[in-house]
Motif scaffolding. Sequence first.
Motif, mmCIF file in Angstrom:
data_model
loop_
_atom_site.group_PDB
_atom_site.id
_atom_site.type_symbol
_atom_site.label_atom_id
_atom_site.label_comp_id
_atom_site.label_asym_id
_atom_site.label_seq_id
_atom_site.Cartn_x
_atom_site.Cartn_y
_atom_site.Cartn_z
ATOM 1 N N ARG A 223 0.832 -1.212 0.000
ATOM 2 C CA ARG A 223 0.000 0.000 0.000
ATOM 3 C C ARG A 223 0.862 1.256 0.000
ATOM 4 O O ARG A 223 0.454 2.309 -0.508
ATOM 5 C CB ARG A 223 -0.922 -0.003 1.225
ATOM 6 N N GLU A 227 3.363 2.125 -7.699
ATOM 7 C CA GLU A 227 2.970 0.951 -8.475
ATOM 8 C C GLU A 227 4.139 0.313 -9.212
ATOM 9 O O GLU A 227 4.255 -0.909 -9.281
ATOM 10 C CB GLU A 227 1.875 1.308 -9.479
ATOM 11 N N LYS A 228 5.053 1.126 -9.745
ATOM 12 C CA LYS A 228 6.167 0.548 -10.496
ATOM 13 C C LYS A 228 7.062 -0.311 -9.615
ATOM 14 O O LYS A 228 7.679 -1.271 -10.085
ATOM 15 C CB LYS A 228 6.985 1.662 -11.167
ATOM 16 N N ARG A 230 5.830 -1.966 -6.940
ATOM 17 C CA ARG A 230 5.030 -3.117 -6.495
ATOM 18 C C ARG A 230 5.286 -4.352 -7.347
ATOM 19 O O ARG A 230 5.299 -5.481 -6.844
ATOM 20 C CB ARG A 230 3.538 -2.762 -6.551
ATOM 21 N N TRP A 231 5.508 -4.139 -8.655
ATOM 22 C CA TRP A 231 5.731 -5.290 -9.535
ATOM 23 C C TRP A 231 6.980 -6.070 -9.128
ATOM 24 O O TRP A 231 6.959 -7.306 -9.065
ATOM 25 C CB TRP A 231 5.864 -4.826 -10.985
ATOM 26 N N GLU A 266 -6.414 -4.361 -7.201
ATOM 27 C CA GLU A 266 -6.438 -2.896 -7.325
ATOM 28 C C GLU A 266 -5.055 -2.267 -7.178
ATOM 29 O O GLU A 266 -4.853 -1.105 -7.519
ATOM 30 C CB GLU A 266 -7.368 -2.290 -6.273
ATOM 31 N N TRP A 267 -4.092 -3.030 -6.658
ATOM 32 C CA TRP A 267 -2.736 -2.497 -6.508
ATOM 33 C C TRP A 267 -2.041 -2.343 -7.860
ATOM 34 O O TRP A 267 -1.007 -1.676 -7.961
ATOM 35 C CB TRP A 267 -1.897 -3.423 -5.638
ATOM 36 N N PHE A 268 -2.557 -2.998 -8.880
ATOM 37 C CA PHE A 268 -1.920 -3.003 -10.188
ATOM 38 C C PHE A 268 -2.910 -2.492 -11.238
ATOM 39 O O PHE A 268 -4.113 -2.728 -11.129
ATOM 40 C CB PHE A 268 -1.460 -4.415 -10.568
ATOM 41 N N ASP A 269 -2.387 -1.806 -12.233
ATOM 42 C CA ASP A 269 -3.233 -1.353 -13.331
ATOM 43 C C ASP A 269 -3.786 -2.564 -14.074
ATOM 44 O O ASP A 269 -3.026 -3.478 -14.441
ATOM 45 C CB ASP A 269 -2.411 -0.475 -14.281
#
Length: 403
Positions: A223, A227-228, A230-231, A266-269
Amino acid sequence: MHNSISSTEVFLIAMGIILAVPFLIWRFGNLDYYAPLVVVQIITGIVLGPGTLGKVLPDYFGFVFRPDVVQALNGIAWWAVMVFVWIAGIELNLKQAWLYRRESSITAGLALGTPLLFGSLAAIGLLMFDGWIGPNARQWQFVLGIGMACAVTALPILILLMEKLDILREPIGQRILRYASMDDVAIWGVLAVILMDWSRVGRQVGFLMIFALASFCLRALMRWLAEKDRWYVALIWLVLCAWSADWSGLHFMVGAFLAGAIMDAEWFDQNDMDKLRQHVLLVFMPVFFLSTGLRTNWAMGGSAVLIAAAVLLVASVVGKLIGTRIAGRILGWPRAESSIIGWLLQTKALIMIIFVNILLDKGMITSETFTALLLMAVLSTMLTVPLVAPRLQRLQSLIAKSA
């Protein structure tokens, strides 16, 4: 001449065959309506396996698929299927299932339980004959494993087929995803029970406890991350979970699924996730399908395997259709609606093939049983679009129905 070709060159020859042959058959055979490319890749893997090409052209089979090349291909296949199962875990939509919990639990329970019962009865029938149960399996493990293989819904392939039918983002498509998501959780839970190693139960309990604590920490970290980032963290988490599950005595695929299941989509596009799934299917999964084909076996005679595949196909399809028909009667659906949902949920292919690969790895089933289950998975998937598409055209009003 063969001796002058390096292992790298042979590996590239194998990769060329894996990528080119199924694509050319699929494209020039105009098979898109009947089967997605992944199904053709699975069938091609069977044809390229030892039971077909290995018997017709043993010298060429031994040259291309020699041990060092197969070992390299297996490494790619392991990573491919780990990532694919991880994505399937992320895409579970249990929040929506909870929101519509009565409808979802009734449908998912009957859609899973009925073919599980039918498949288990078929497995009991197979136990009456030699050569089907694996050397490391107890009878209850074999029966439950075969039953669950008949009950599986392949969530990733279901998504591909609903995209083809233009219903994925429609209300009925989202409903079907809810049912399949709940069944997906049950499938991996049952697999964990089947694989429970009582000699290492301490490790397995320890893994689950540490996993629960680490998941809480990971969710807090994800959280906070951009996002970049998170992968990268998610892939590292995948490797850690897969390794830990395998070390504990569970299969690394159980760890891969758990690694994804505790994450929020939802954490990822969503577009990025869709592209990743498509790219894994395009670049890596053909190798897994080939490695699966290399494990097929017709040693008991093709007729016995084909008969077993037919029995399992009937148990799987009929069980799923009856289960959704009963759910429909309870929930007040029209008969046609129950039929469409049943045909879509009986889709097998990838997840079932991964499931039975694990059973084969653990010695729960023989390679003949594996071959019969593989044929059942391919046939059930090929039935889906030809049987669902005409029904949807006649019932356009059903597509927008949300519950």
